[in-house]
Write a protein that holds these residues in place. Structure first.
Motif, PDB file in Angstrom:
ATOM      1  N   GLY A  17      -0.328 -38.267  63.684  1.00 23.80           N
ATOM      2  CA  GLY A  17      -1.103 -37.373  62.828  1.00 23.80           C
ATOM      3  C   GLY A  17      -1.833 -38.106  61.719  1.00 23.80           C
ATOM      4  N   PHE A  18      -3.116 -37.807  61.586  1.00 25.49           N
ATOM      5  CA  PHE A  18      -3.973 -38.363  60.535  1.00 25.49           C
ATOM      6  C   PHE A  18      -4.291 -37.257  59.533  1.00 25.49           C
ATOM      7  CE2 PHE A  18      -4.480 -40.952  64.204  1.00 25.49           C
ATOM      8  CZ  PHE A  18      -4.882 -42.215  63.801  1.00 25.49           C
ATOM      9  N   LEU A  19      -4.042 -37.501  58.256  1.00 26.59           N
ATOM     10  CA  LEU A  19      -4.406 -36.514  57.252  1.00 26.59           C
ATOM     11  C   LEU A  19      -5.925 -36.365  57.207  1.00 26.59           C
ATOM     12  CD1 LEU A  19      -2.227 -36.880  54.014  1.00 26.59           C
ATOM     13  CD2 LEU A  19      -2.460 -34.889  55.503  1.00 26.59           C
ATOM     14  N   LYS A  20      -6.371 -35.128  57.213  1.00 26.99           N
ATOM     15  CA  LYS A  20      -7.796 -34.835  57.233  1.00 26.99           C
ATOM     16  C   LYS A  20      -8.062 -33.647  56.327  1.00 26.99           C
ATOM     17  CE  LYS A  20     -11.497 -33.603  60.464  1.00 26.99           C
ATOM     18  NZ  LYS A  20     -11.817 -33.256  61.868  1.00 26.99           N
ATOM     19  N   SER A  21      -9.195 -33.653  55.662  1.00 28.23           N
ATOM     20  CA  SER A  21      -9.525 -32.560  54.753  1.00 28.23           C
ATOM     21  C   SER A  21     -10.028 -31.343  55.515  1.00 28.23           C
ATOM     22  CB  SER A  21     -10.588 -33.007  53.748  1.00 28.23           C
ATOM     23  OG  SER A  21     -11.776 -33.353  54.427  1.00 28.23           O
ATOM     24  N   THR A  44       1.908 -47.018  60.384  1.00 32.03           N
ATOM     25  CA  THR A  44       0.797 -47.674  59.706  1.00 32.03           C
ATOM     26  C   THR A  44      -0.225 -48.156  60.723  1.00 32.03           C
ATOM     27  OG1 THR A  44       2.267 -48.428  57.933  1.00 32.03           O
ATOM     28  CG2 THR A  44       0.157 -49.547  58.128  1.00 32.03           C
ATOM     29  N   LEU A  45      -1.501 -47.908  60.449  1.00 35.35           N
ATOM     30  CA  LEU A  45      -2.569 -48.363  61.326  1.00 35.35           C
ATOM     31  C   LEU A  45      -2.725 -49.874  61.209  1.00 35.35           C
ATOM     32  CD1 LEU A  45      -5.263 -45.622  60.533  1.00 35.35           C
ATOM     33  CD2 LEU A  45      -3.604 -45.656  62.415  1.00 35.35           C
ATOM     34  N   VAL A  46      -2.568 -50.578  62.327  1.00 32.32           N
ATOM     35  CA  VAL A  46      -2.712 -52.038  62.333  1.00 32.32           C
ATOM     36  C   VAL A  46      -3.763 -52.484  63.351  1.00 32.32           C
ATOM     37  CG1 VAL A  46      -0.405 -52.567  61.438  1.00 32.32           C
ATOM     38  CG2 VAL A  46      -0.729 -52.208  63.908  1.00 32.32           C
ATOM     39  N   GLY A  47      -4.518 -51.555  63.881  1.00 36.56           N
ATOM     40  CA  GLY A  47      -5.582 -51.859  64.833  1.00 36.56           C
ATOM     41  C   GLY A  47      -6.411 -50.607  65.058  1.00 36.56           C
ATOM     42  N   ASP A  48      -7.500 -50.754  65.812  1.00 35.13           N
ATOM     43  CA  ASP A  48      -8.373 -49.604  66.080  1.00 35.13           C
ATOM     44  C   ASP A  48      -7.671 -48.529  66.900  1.00 35.13           C
ATOM     45  OD1 ASP A  48     -10.397 -50.864  64.725  1.00 35.13           O
ATOM     46  OD2 ASP A  48     -11.266 -51.771  66.523  1.00 35.13           O
ATOM     47  N   ARG A  49      -6.642 -48.930  67.657  1.00 34.72           N
ATOM     48  CA  ARG A  49      -5.887 -47.986  68.481  1.00 34.72           C
ATOM     49  C   ARG A  49      -4.379 -48.104  68.278  1.00 34.72           C
ATOM     50  NH1 ARG A  49      -8.183 -45.930  73.454  1.00 34.72           N
ATOM     51  NH2 ARG A  49     -10.374 -46.469  73.713  1.00 34.72           N
ATOM     52  N   HIS A  50      -3.939 -48.881  67.320  1.00 29.48           N
ATOM     53  CA  HIS A  50      -2.528 -49.242  67.259  1.00 29.48           C
ATOM     54  C   HIS A  50      -1.856 -48.838  65.955  1.00 29.48           C
ATOM     55  CE1 HIS A  50      -4.100 -51.874  70.478  1.00 29.48           C
ATOM     56  NE2 HIS A  50      -2.902 -51.670  70.999  1.00 29.48           N
ATOM     57  N   VAL A  51      -0.602 -48.385  66.112  1.00 31.76           N
ATOM     58  CA  VAL A  51       0.211 -47.926  64.985  1.00 31.76           C
ATOM     59  C   VAL A  51       1.550 -48.663  65.029  1.00 31.76           C
ATOM     60  CG1 VAL A  51       1.421 -45.960  63.961  1.00 31.76           C
ATOM     61  CG2 VAL A  51      -0.858 -45.643  64.984  1.00 31.76           C
ATOM     62  N   PRO A  78      -5.914 -48.089  50.486  1.00 29.21           N
ATOM     63  CA  PRO A  78      -4.959 -48.353  51.569  1.00 29.21           C
ATOM     64  C   PRO A  78      -4.150 -47.128  52.019  1.00 29.21           C
ATOM     65  CG  PRO A  78      -3.964 -48.986  49.501  1.00 29.21           C
ATOM     66  CD  PRO A  78      -5.350 -48.479  49.168  1.00 29.21           C
ATOM     67  N   PHE A  79      -4.277 -45.988  51.288  1.00 31.03           N
ATOM     68  CA  PHE A  79      -3.443 -44.837  51.632  1.00 31.03           C
ATOM     69  C   PHE A  79      -3.823 -44.223  52.976  1.00 31.03           C
ATOM     70  CE2 PHE A  79      -3.630 -44.909  46.900  1.00 31.03           C
ATOM     71  CZ  PHE A  79      -2.336 -45.348  46.698  1.00 31.03           C
ATOM     72  N   SER A  80      -5.071 -44.396  53.384  1.00 34.95           N
ATOM     73  CA  SER A  80      -5.534 -43.800  54.641  1.00 34.95           C
ATOM     74  C   SER A  80      -4.922 -44.443  55.867  1.00 34.95           C
ATOM     75  CB  SER A  80      -7.058 -43.892  54.725  1.00 34.95           C
ATOM     76  OG  SER A  80      -7.480 -45.244  54.639  1.00 34.95           O
ATOM     77  N   VAL A  81      -4.245 -45.596  55.726  1.00 34.82           N
ATOM     78  CA  VAL A  81      -3.639 -46.256  56.884  1.00 34.82           C
ATOM     79  C   VAL A  81      -2.297 -45.635  57.249  1.00 34.82           C
ATOM     80  CG1 VAL A  81      -4.781 -48.433  56.279  1.00 34.82           C
ATOM     81  CG2 VAL A  81      -2.402 -48.054  55.593  1.00 34.82           C
TER      82      VAL A  81
END
Length: 394
Positions: free
Chosen positions: A194-198, A164-171, A150-153
């Motif tokens: 911002g989305f954490l990315k490696s 928090t991501l609650v939809g394909d396009r929604h925060v 769940p951390f990726s949300v």
């Protein structure tokens, strides 16, 4: 057309059954009212503050909120009307209709004053800290956890909050992260998520939780700039309820400290489902969780959990350790979904921030989350889905 709409409403408002023979804490399906957009009008260009204000203070404690008059149907229509800030600077206001509303409280029996935060009188006022005794926060390290549910949300807002991501396009986030109750904050028009990315492949770690307060060297440290980065996506629309805009952070308006962002393009991550907040005593161990980007640990995702304390119809009080920057994080619980036959995490609130009040000459401190009530669920779900039919189950 009107007959078809009436039929859909009747079908939508039919009671939802729940088979709950197990002793496990379960999500209970319930009838959710309809919050439907009725009329949208253009408004004059909004004013933007010179700087974002990311703290919330309130002189209204749990007892104050419990004693506040319950809003009438017409009050609720005004409070749940909403403004939408568009990326091009356009501002609109939408009136709503409410159907199938049950005015009974959303909470169960209230906790006694000596079991919740309000019973802990303190003679010292700590306005800045949001840590209660031992710091129980965990920095999440290792891409095999950071980039997975769940951390990726958890996402970061360019205004400095979390979401928090609650939809394909929604925060889902806190309203005060984009609006202070009177004006939009600086950066709200060009809001980014911002989305954490490696940056590179991470070495699998046997332990991915680092509690900085425990002391001693950690075998695997938190993500550093050479391993992780933020990928940013612009927000297309921002919805803020008028209950927040009409009020402010210093009165009952904090009950509506939530907002929803629609991104310009979809992300590819799994999002978390929205759920109607159950009474605290129904939560496993009365426990709530949330992850966000606390300012004192820059660039790191911070997770915490704690026991929920007092609650009102709209607010949940707890002593989860947090710092500025965590505001807007989705507060979630994990319970058994009897229909899907699996454990499900659902967002049941939005972390608003630290509260302190003076009561009988003593200072009292809380961390507060705005609960996702049935009405708020209906409104947020409508923002996400664009229709009420898909928002039947809460």
């Amino acid at each position: 057309m009107r007959c078809r709409f009436t039929f859909l409403l009747l079908l939508f408002l039919a009671p939802v059954s729940s088979s709950s023979s197990s002793s496990r804490p379960q999500w209970v399906l319930q009838r959710v009212p309809v919050v439907l957009a009725e009329q949208t009008e253009a408004r004059s260009a909004p004013h933007f503050l010179s700087a974002a204000r990311l703290d919330v203070s309130s002189s209204c404690d749990p007892e104050c909120h419990k004693k506040a008059p319950r809003p009438s149907y017409w009050d609720l229509r005004r409070l749940l009307a909403y403004e939408t800030l568009h990326a091009d600077g356009q501002l609109t206001e939408t009136a709503v209709g409410i159907y199938g509303y049950d005015p009974s409280p959303d909470t169960g029996p209230e906790t006694s004053p000596d079991t919740g935060p309000a019973g802990s009188a303190r003679s010292r006022v700590r306005r800045k800290r949001q840590i209660f005794g031992h710091d129980g926060r965990f920095s999440i390290a290792g891409q095999n956890h950071l980039l997975k549910f769940p951390f990726s949300v958890a996402v970061k807002l360019s205004t400095g909050c979390s979401g928090t991501l609650v939809g394909d396009r929604h925060v889902l986030t806190a309203a005060h992260c984009v609006h202070d109750g009177k004006n939009y904050v600086k950066g709200a028009q060009k809001l980014r998520v911002g989305f954490l990315k490696s940056k590179q492949r991470d070495t699998p770690a046997s332990s991915n939780f680092t509690n900085h307060v425990e002391g001693g060297p950690a075998r695997y440290g938190p993500p550093t700039d050479d391993k992780m980065k933020f990928q940013w996506i612009r927000a297309k629309r921002t919805h803020v309820p008028k209950g927040w805009i009409k009020g402010n952070a210093n009165d009952i308006g904090m009950d509506y400290d939530y907002a929803l962002l629609e991104l310009k393009k979809p992300h590819k991550r799994r999002h978390m489902q929205l759920g109607v907040s159950p009474p605290a005593q129904r939560l496993p161990g009365r426990r709530v969780h949330f992850s966000g980007f606390d300012n004192d640990r820059p660039g790191k995702l911070v997770y915490r959990f704690c026991r929920a304390g007092e609650e009102t119809s709209d607010l949940l009080y707890q002593h989860c350790d947090a710092q500025p920057g965590a505001s807007g994080s989705g507060v979630y619980a994990r319970m058994w979904d009897g229909r899907r036959r699996r454990w499900e995490r659902k967002v049941i609130g939005v972390f608003s921030g630290h509260q302190w009040v003076e009561r009988r000459g003593a200072a009292h401190e809380f961390n507060v989350a705005v609960r996702v009530t049935a009405l708020k669920y209906a409104q947020i779900c409508y923002w996400i889905k664009g229709n009420f039919v898909d928002c039947r189950e809460g």
